[in-house]
Design an enzyme around this catalytic site. Structure first.
Site, PDB file in Angstrom:
ATOM      1  N   ASP A 321       0.854  -1.176   0.000  1.00 22.44           N
ATOM      2  CA  ASP A 321       0.000   0.000   0.000  1.00 22.44           C
ATOM      3  C   ASP A 321       0.897   1.236   0.000  1.00 22.44           C
ATOM      4  O   ASP A 321       2.106   1.143   0.202  1.00 22.44           O
ATOM      5  CB  ASP A 321      -0.899  -0.035   1.234  1.00 22.44           C
ATOM      6  CG  ASP A 321      -2.062   0.942   1.140  1.00 22.44           C
ATOM      7  OD1 ASP A 321      -2.270   1.507   0.049  1.00 22.44           O
ATOM      8  OD2 ASP A 321      -2.743   1.144   2.152  1.00 22.44           O
ATOM      9  N   ASP A 558      -1.873  -2.010   6.239  1.00 21.27           N
ATOM     10  CA  ASP A 558      -2.195  -1.691   7.623  1.00 21.27           C
ATOM     11  C   ASP A 558      -3.680  -1.471   7.865  1.00 21.27           C
ATOM     12  O   ASP A 558      -4.115  -1.386   9.007  1.00 21.27           O
ATOM     13  CB  ASP A 558      -1.436  -0.442   8.080  1.00 21.27           C
ATOM     14  CG  ASP A 558      -1.823   0.792   7.263  1.00 21.27           C
ATOM     15  OD1 ASP A 558      -2.514   0.647   6.233  1.00 21.27           O
ATOM     16  OD2 ASP A 558      -1.435   1.908   7.669  1.00 21.27           O
TER      17      ASP A 558
END
Length: 807
Positions: A321, A558
């Site tokens: 990400d 996350d």
């Protein structure tokens, strides 16, 4: 009152939560959530696993034989096993201490309502009837029933396989293991501990375990094969040594030691069987993994499954990400840019403050807005639509002094038409590496159908992590492809990736143009490097597509939007500050949130796997040459050339001691599939040549005699040690100074045993026959040359196969 089986009646609970006294009563009554924490094996399990092994049992039986016939020097091999076992126990206990301390840090901390206040507790402190708060990214630790909800959407895919989020209303059930993708709410615990729906799954998944892997399954296959060969070869050897010679008799000395041909036959049988057993192989694998866990623990990296170390060594694609990984998690509101010159910027800022206040669990973007927009207006909230990664927007309807107002905030491409000026302006700003949201006014309540009028662009600044560029550079040098997979605007993601020097960043892909069902989906994912506006489902599909192309994929993330992809990837890596759901499904958790830790994890995995392969080569070479010698001795009905003390000396200086150092050496070569085949390709020919060389020397120096002298036995020992030390040199490449020192030290130990009176007496050696020694060295030289030729030819053949496969 609540009546439990065999328990006293407990006070009724209310939907506003328990008091501390009520919670204590339930905990005392055994109504707590008694699911074990994520942990390593207990001390007792570690000791039993290291002591009571099949190999130790075999060695114990052989030692029992030597204990009867003596002398004590021939039982030294048992002392080596004891030391190895103690080392294994100590290393695993150290790993357990590291893991347990890190697991406590990483453990989820559910928020329960006690005495009317939400407080964080350990999962084991949740009791029946507790009221538990949930927000985006939180994972339910027990089963329950919703008592209040504000746009609460729950993903139950980890339990049911259904990926579509489920909107929860008061009265609906909540299953343990499910996680919140949008909204917030509270639920009352109705089943806790092992009664909960996912308790068994959670307990097994949460336990630090040695699940199957290619490495372990490969070693298991090799050991099973060796075991099957051990019995017939050992039986044949025992028969030939004890019964083929009708004159075998036993004599008992004054000191109680059994001597004579019978005792020598037994000692030879024990020496052969001890050498066939790869006693240190399984132990060194456990030690290598344990040391890897300890080293990574020092870098605040929690390994939740041991094979994750092995998996990272094989990784050739890392999907990551952007927010919270390449960039820092925190953001800053840089600008509120009205799209209409007549619009009041202060009024729009007031709207943003109201939207932030209406979200009890803001994501990083909304948190930055909340921190920058000041005190929100006192507007009652009439309706709310919380943010979700699938929708890419959130909103709220307010009752203001001017009447009803409906506002939304999210991705410009989602809230406005693709050809609108607002989307074009947002794209130009995002191309500078900024995060851009669109603030729009809706014509109806946000929890129903509505149209959006773009009002302003909300520009957020993100700071690139200073260690991101070196991390990407490391992966490039190691031939590991990095793909940035983000829910942000593709141009914004590309701008960040470009500043970090990521190849292919100048050709970002908008994932809204990708469909997993398209025939060319996998090829597009394979070719591109940067992807924007990726939905959680698309992230999972991208990981699966890369796996179908033969890649070993690591996924880092996350947020709750990364959970599905983390679960799908070969290795899931979560950030320590990420959502509990992301941390619970990941095999590795970076507790310090540093993406730069990942290269150390990869390097540790490569060190473990590469060194275990080296060690396996050594131990299997020993097994093969022992079986070769035993077979020749059995078929020709001659005495076995070694006593057990000889086997102990050979094993120690050629494989035993060096393997401990080689198992912990650094290496950067990426692990490849085919562990068993590669190991046997060196070990089998090297073992055959070494065993045949030893027997050649034996028959040359024996020269037709019926019983070998100590000088004859010593000559065979020299040939075998010289040949196998050469195998050690081949396996130890690439050469560095400490490996040269290691091999020189082993040669020194061997010479000390061969040349000193103490060594000769202790190990029953005789160097008084120069002709025998010369014969031994000459045969060893020929054997070393043959092994080298086999090694070179095999390496060229492998290289040619690899080039053909790559082309």
């Amino acid at each position: 009152m609540v009546q439990q089986d065999g328990q006293a009646a407990l006070p009724e609970a209310s939907d506003v939560g328990l008091t501390s006294a009520q919670a204590a009563q339930r905990l005392a009554a055994g109504l707590g959530n008694d699911v074990p924490v994520r942990a390593s094996r207990t001390v007792g399990q570690i000791i039993r696993a290291n002591v009571f092994t099949r190999i130790n049992a075999m060695v114990a039986v052989l030692f029992g034989v030597i204990a009867v016939i003596g002398p004590v020097q021939d039982g030294l091999f048992a002392l080596v096993i004891v030391i190895n076992t103690l080392v294994g126990i100590v290393q695993e206990l150290r790993a357990k201490k590291t893991l347990d301390s890190l697991a406590i840090i990483n453990a989820a901390r559910p928020r329960v309502v006690r005495d009317g206040v939400a407080v964080e507790v350990r999962p084991q402190e949740v009791v029946l009837d507790d009221v538990i708060e949930l927000g985006s990214g939180d994972q339910a630790v027990v089963d329950g029933v919703v008592v209040s909800a504000s746009g609460l959407e729950v993903d139950e895919s980890l339990l049911t396989g259904e990926a579509d989020p489920v909107l929860k209303q008061p009265g609906d059930p909540i299953l343990s293991g499910s996680f919140v993708v949008a909204g917030s709410g509270r639920f009352r615990a109705t089943r806790v501990g092992r009664d909960a729906y996912a308790a068994r799954i959670t307990e097994e998944a949460s336990r630090f375990s040695l699940v199957r892997s290619e490495l372990r399954s490969g070693v298991d296959r090799i050991l099973r094969f060796i075991t099957w060969l051990l019995f017939p070869i050992g039986g044949l050897l025992l028969y030939s040594q004890l019964f083929l010679d009708a004159h075998v008799t036993a004599e008992v000395s004054a000191g109680g030691t059994i001597s004579g041909p019978f005792a020598d036959a037994l000692r030879g049988t024990v020496a052969a069987l001890v050498s066939m057993v790869p006693e240190g192989l399984v132990l060194l694998i456990s030690i290598a993994f344990a040391v890897g866990v300890i080293r990574l623990g020092r870098r605040r990296c929690l390994v939740q499954e041991l094979p994750a170390i092995e998996g990272l060594a094989r990784v050739d694609v890392v999907c990551t990400d952007k927010t919270g990984t390449l960039t820092e998690a925190g953001m800053r509101l840089a600008e509120v840019r009205p799209l209409d010159a007549a619009a009041d910027a202060d009024a729009l800022t007031e709207v943003l403050a109201a939207l932030a206040a209406a979200d009890p669990h803001p994501n990083p973007s909304m948190a930055a807005i909340r921190d920058s927009c000041g005190t929100p207006p006192d507007w009652p909230v009439a309706a709310v639509r919380p943010f979700s990664s699938a929708r890419r927007w959130s909103g709220a309807s307010f009752t203001t002094p001017q009447g009803k107002q409906h506002w939304v905030l999210g991705a410009p491409e989602v809230l406005a038409d693709a050809d609108s000026p607002a989307v074009a302006a947002a794209a130009r700003t995002a191309a500078q590496g900024l995060r851009v949201l669109l603030l729009g006014r809706a014509d109806a309540a946000v929890d129903g159908p509505h149209q959006v009028i773009p009002m302003a662009l909300v520009v957020l600044e993100q700071r690139v992590r200073p260690d991101s560029a070196p991390t990407l550079d490391y992966f490039a040098r190691q031939d590991v492809a990095v793909k940035v997979v983000s829910g942000d605007n593709a141009a914004s993601v590309a701008a960040v990736a470009h500043t970090l020097g990521l190849p292919g960043a100048d050709q970002p892909v908008d994932a809204r143009d990708l469909a997993p069902q398209d025939a060319d989906f996998a090829e597009k994912v394979e070719k591109a490097t940067v992807f924007g506006r990726v939905s959680p489902e698309q992230k999972r599909s991208m990981v699966a597509a890369l796996q179908q192309h033969g890649h070993t994929v690591a996924m880092t993330g996350d947020g709750v939007n990364d959970v599905l992809a983390l679960k799908e990837a070969d290795i899931g890596v979560a950030m320590g500050s990420g959502s509990p759901a992301a941390r619970s499904v990941a095999q590795i958790v970076l507790l310090d949130d540093r993406f730069a830790t990942l290269p150390h994890v990869v390097a540790e995995g490569r060190r473990v796997i590469g060194n275990i392969e080296r060690v396996a080569n050594l131990f299997l070479t020993k097994t093969v040459y022992s079986m070769t010698m035993a077979t020749v001795v059995s078929l020709l009905a001659v005495a076995y050339p070694f006593f057990p003390r000889h086997a102990t000396l050979i094993n120690a200086v050629t494989f035993g001691i060096p393997s401990f150092f080689l198992a912990l050496a650094p290496t950067t070569e990426r692990a490849r599939p085919g562990f068993v085949a590669r190991t046997l390709r060196l070990a089998v020919p090297a073992g055959l040549v070494s065993g045949l060389a030893a027997m050649t020397t034996y028959f040359l120096v024996l020269d037709g005699a019926d019983t070998p002298t100590l000088a004859d036995r010593t000559a065979v020992l020299i040939t075998l040690c010289a040949t196998t030390l050469w195998v050690l040199l081949l396996v130890a490449r690439p050469y560095v100074w400490w490996k040269a020192v290691l091999v020189a030290a082993m040669v020194g130990l061997l010479l000390a045993a061969l040349l000193t009176p103490v060594g000769q007496a202790f190990f029953a050696l005789d160097m008084s026959d120069p002709a025998a020694v010369g014969t031994a060295l000459a045969v060893a030289g020929v054997a070393a040359a043959i092994i080298t030729v086999i090694r070179v030819v095999d390496a060229r053949w492998l290289s040619r196969e690899r080039d053909t496969r790559d082309s």
